[in-house]
Design a protein around this motif. Structure first.
Motif, mmCIF file in Angstrom:
data_model
loop_
_atom_site.group_PDB
_atom_site.id
_atom_site.type_symbol
_atom_site.label_atom_id
_atom_site.label_comp_id
_atom_site.label_asym_id
_atom_site.label_seq_id
_atom_site.Cartn_x
_atom_site.Cartn_y
_atom_site.Cartn_z
ATOM 1 N N VAL A 97 36.153 26.260 31.994
ATOM 2 C CA VAL A 97 37.024 26.653 31.185
ATOM 3 C C VAL A 97 37.162 28.470 31.999
ATOM 4 N N SER A 98 36.161 28.798 32.546
ATOM 5 C CA SER A 98 36.084 30.207 33.109
ATOM 6 C C SER A 98 36.432 30.046 34.579
ATOM 7 N N HIS A 99 36.764 28.866 35.163
ATOM 8 C CA HIS A 99 36.873 28.791 36.741
ATOM 9 C C HIS A 99 38.084 27.666 37.193
ATOM 10 N N PHE A 100 39.137 27.679 36.176
ATOM 11 C CA PHE A 100 40.298 26.804 36.716
ATOM 12 C C PHE A 100 40.876 27.106 37.889
ATOM 13 N N ARG A 101 40.964 28.333 38.477
ATOM 14 C CA ARG A 101 41.674 28.624 39.424
ATOM 15 C C ARG A 101 40.885 28.139 40.644
ATOM 16 N N GLU A 102 39.332 27.936 40.621
ATOM 17 C CA GLU A 102 38.630 27.173 41.658
ATOM 18 C C GLU A 102 38.737 25.709 41.456
ATOM 19 N N LEU A 103 39.442 25.192 40.764
ATOM 20 C CA LEU A 103 39.508 23.644 40.591
ATOM 21 C C LEU A 103 41.012 23.132 41.036
ATOM 22 N N MET A 104 42.097 24.003 40.778
ATOM 23 C CA MET A 104 43.310 23.627 40.976
ATOM 24 C C MET A 104 44.295 24.721 41.325
ATOM 25 N N PRO A 105 45.349 24.372 41.898
ATOM 26 C CA PRO A 105 46.432 25.295 42.304
ATOM 27 C C PRO A 105 46.761 26.436 41.076
ATOM 28 N N THR A 106 47.154 27.667 41.308
ATOM 29 C CA THR A 106 47.385 28.421 40.341
ATOM 30 C C THR A 106 48.617 29.432 40.866
ATOM 31 N N VAL A 107 49.315 29.978 39.916
ATOM 32 C CA VAL A 107 50.370 31.207 40.285
ATOM 33 C C VAL A 107 50.010 32.333 39.379
ATOM 34 N N GLN A 108 50.016 33.517 40.036
ATOM 35 C CA GLN A 108 49.456 34.729 39.803
ATOM 36 C C GLN A 108 50.331 35.324 38.625
ATOM 37 N N VAL A 109 50.016 36.050 37.663
ATOM 38 C CA VAL A 109 50.790 36.654 36.740
ATOM 39 C C VAL A 109 50.425 38.425 36.914
ATOM 40 N N SER A 110 51.086 38.989 37.761
ATOM 41 C CA SER A 110 50.737 40.181 38.346
ATOM 42 C C SER A 110 50.519 41.193 37.034
ATOM 43 N N ARG A 111 49.390 41.980 37.366
ATOM 44 C CA ARG A 111 49.611 43.210 36.186
ATOM 45 C C ARG A 111 50.086 44.363 36.868
ATOM 46 N N GLY A 112 50.766 44.427 38.257
ATOM 47 C CA GLY A 112 51.088 45.316 38.978
ATOM 48 C C GLY A 112 50.117 46.163 39.481
ATOM 49 N N LEU A 113 50.125 47.347 40.120
ATOM 50 C CA LEU A 113 48.996 47.970 40.949
ATOM 51 C C LEU A 113 48.761 49.458 40.311
ATOM 52 N N GLY A 114 49.137 49.512 39.025
ATOM 53 C CA GLY A 114 48.592 50.802 38.590
ATOM 54 C C GLY A 114 47.308 50.720 38.035
ATOM 55 N N ALA A 115 46.959 52.104 37.551
ATOM 56 C CA ALA A 115 45.542 52.195 36.618
ATOM 57 C C ALA A 115 45.670 51.234 35.609
ATOM 58 N N PRO A 116 44.638 50.667 35.095
ATOM 59 C CA PRO A 116 44.623 49.993 33.766
ATOM 60 C C PRO A 116 44.779 50.822 32.526
ATOM 61 N N ARG A 117 45.215 50.505 31.490
ATOM 62 C CA ARG A 117 45.278 51.574 30.144
ATOM 63 C C ARG A 117 44.009 51.496 29.510
#
Lengths: 430, 430
Positions: B62-82
């Motif tokens: 459950v903490s590693h799904f991307r290592e098991l199957m293909p995934t698509v990014q939901v980008s946070r953008g490139l700025g500093a986090p709040r």
């Protein structure tokens, strides 16, 4: 079966189609790959049927590998990115240079399309002076680095050597006993780092029995056919590699060396190359995006070609090296590791590999060293990806590309002289 | 075949094993899943053979799904986090409450282990007052949200409704003509949003012919068996959904509604739920990590259960809702969308679904609304994932978990009263 044969080897190389469309005609946005819900059948790209690797679909795939196969994160950490200062120059696009092999001079701008450039950033003295995106890449995307990956794996190796964690004179089977009966077993770590091992590993993509296809089949994360008897992971494959020639006599560019080095690094450091790259570099260079590795069916990062990263983060890596491993007043990685790359390897060993366009170069810690008058060195990916560091010109070029021909001989004539011409230009008019 | 049957349905639910080890005994770090190069055979987790879904391996997965199957990014953008301000409280672990159904009171700290909590953050008045990690989750990891995904898909739908892009009174086939001959065709968008459609979609995981398995098989990114004749993507599956009962008469919790809503959203907005979630939310909430969706073989994000995100980013989403869609003085999403969720749906429709532990609740825009004296509402994932927003107590709880039982009835007794007890505690001693 085709999927298994094509598979991950395509991250390192792809057979050239007969008459590929040019950069404009193959532009993924223009062709509309994977647009729509669902995309039209003739614009749908899949992993399992191998369609992702057909040119020009390939131009979409190189910016979307994570959507096609499993991947492991290379975390940037959680802090704010470190901004790259910017002073864009308008005098670069018109810069003229003569391609390798002669012919009419062309401009820098022309070379980008000729080389199917998906993105390029030039840093001069640490400032972005030039930045362009094309193809399916945006500033918020990650692009397959393919064999540029090897140079990062090699850099991690050089760092561990400089720190004393890895002894370059030790045999590979000292670190990975499972490789004792393979050709790697009695090679030294240094030979692995410089790819002077004597191993049988054909990267002749036209030969369906070439070792590179077995390597790819082993690393492919998809289920194997019921009658499949071969290795089922990168590590299992490495154990099967046979000797050919003697260690330490000649440079031979063979992807399996990088994967074997990845295994040595994992054993010496206790971390996978993905974890170590994150810990030592990605979270220390002020990266603005996470990077990622493609993985095999047991989660092994593909140390020989599976790294994907954002363009500016690639440039940040180059800038770190240009500054001898320092960033913001801090020594991020040992200067000795960077110096060892810059000095290069044996020109005599390199000469034996017969690269007609790279006379006088050498290969060290999985970096290509030009030994030109600027002391430039670079990381090279098979579709034209490059990280080019010119210490004398205080210049770094990061380039991502999706050239239809899998082999740098196709793009070197219009990229290498462009890099050097720009270096001289920036030195002349700083 | 097992892989195909298990597959992605496991992102929404998993049959309970007979006598699962407790949180400590099933701790992934302690068990050493996927540690080593390679991991030991008995500690190797794969996607294709279904081993990723076996408890307790599941706690790593459950903490590693991307290592098991293909995934698509939901980008946070490139700025500093709040940054989220922080004032941690030491009086929470010892808070006592009585589980639903009675029995001896237990403490907050005890409830975390009972519920196989992988991570939990509590915000009070926008400040982190409590934060813990366990299992295979770290503050730099992303965890499968499973059905919490539905609430985010529903939120995107509510936003498009509030903006006038989506008309809730229109029929589904107005937006997706391909659904005209399915049971979804003559349902309204509002019925989809509130899951009051009359569709046949059994989520009885014990029945191998249940619709949920066909849904999973369609969405599984792995190649299909040679003799497979069924749907090959989420969209193809949705076209096969048959009617059962009448639209608009009762709440029926069926994952296919969320996927159909995802399709409607994609057509109405021109963006996939992954792209829209990034554009409208992830890059506007000051997220510190990219999120991602798992995808099917043609790249469709799994709108009904495929979202993975960092714990604090989940909390940021809750805080945005608590503030009526405002953040830092800016209205990020329309207040009307948030208000519409808070008001809830028809209690009478909800009552018909017969949730013994959720008397008096309703379901609106794919959110669960408690109608308690604090006006709390929540997103719920089947292994105990939760985003709980208590407006009156000015409290948000984000919780990620990997309970062995696929069904909230297993964790509700020791989680819901804990949330409410903490709300009252924070109000009494702010």
């Amino acid at each position: 079966m085709r999927s298994l044969l094509l598979s991950l080897a395509l991250l390192t190389a792809l057979p050239a189609p007969a008459a590929p469309p040019d950069a404009e005609a193959s532009d993924p946005a223009r062709l509309g790959w994977m647009k729509g819900a669902p995309p039209p059948a003739e614009r749908t790209i899949r992993f399992a049927d191998g369609s992702y690797a057909d040119f020009p679909a390939w131009r979409w795939s190189v910016s979307h590998f994570r959507e096609l196969m499993p991947t492991v994160q290379v975390s940037r950490g959680l802090g704010a990115p470190r901004a790259l200062p910017r002073t864009e120059r308008r005098d670069i696009d018109g810069l003229r240079f003569t391609p390798l092999g002669g012919g009419e001079p062309i401009t820098w701008a022309q070379s980008l399309a000729l080389n199917y450039t998906d993105g390029i950033v030039v840093l001069h003295r640490g400032r972005i002076v030039y930045e362009r995106y094309a193809g399916a890449l945006t500033e918020e995307g990650q692009h397959g680095l393919m064999s540029v990956t090897k140079s990062f794996t090699g850099l991690l190796g050089a760092v561990l050597v400089a720190e004393g964690t890895l002894d370059p004179a030790r045999r590979v089977d000292h670190y990975v006993p499972e490789l004792a009966s393979s050709a790697f077993g009695d090679a030294t770590v240094r030979q692995l780092l410089d790819m002077t091992t004597g191993i049988r590993f054909s990267e002749d993509y036209a030969d369906p029995k070439a070792d590179v296809w077995q390597h790819a089949q082993a690393g492919n994360p998809l289920p194997k056919p019921a009658d499949y008897q071969g290795p089922r992971s990168y590590f299992e494959f490495l154990r099967t590699v046979q000797a050919q020639g003697r260690h330490g006599e000649a440079f031979g560019y063979k992807t399996a060396n990088s994967d074997a080095l990845g295994w040595v690094i994992a054993r010496a450091s206790g971390q996978s190359v993905a974890e170590l790259l994150s810990q030592r570099l990605w979270r220390r260079i002020g990266a603005e995006q996470d990077a990622y590795f493609t993985v095999d069916s047991i989660g092994t990062p593909f140390a020989g070609g599976g790294l994907n990263a954002g363009l500016r983060d690639l440039a940040r890596m180059g800038e770190l090296l240009r500054n001898g491993g320092r960033l913001g007043g801090q020594q991020i990685i040992p200067r000795a590791a960077v110096d060892d790359i810059r000095r290069g390897g044996s020109k005599a060993d390199f000469e034996k590999a017969g690269y007609a366009l790279l006379r006088g170069w050498s290969y060290r810690n999985m970096w290509w060293v030009t030994h030109n008058e600027h002391g430039a060195y670079m990381a090279r990916g098979v579709h034209g990806q490059a990280l080019y560091i010119d210490p004398k010109a205080e210049m770094v070029i990061a380039r991502l590309a999706s050239h239809p021909t899998a082999g740098n001989a196709a793009n070197d004539p219009t990229s290498l002289p462009a890099y050097h011409a720009l270096a001289r230009h920036l030195m002349a008019r700083p």
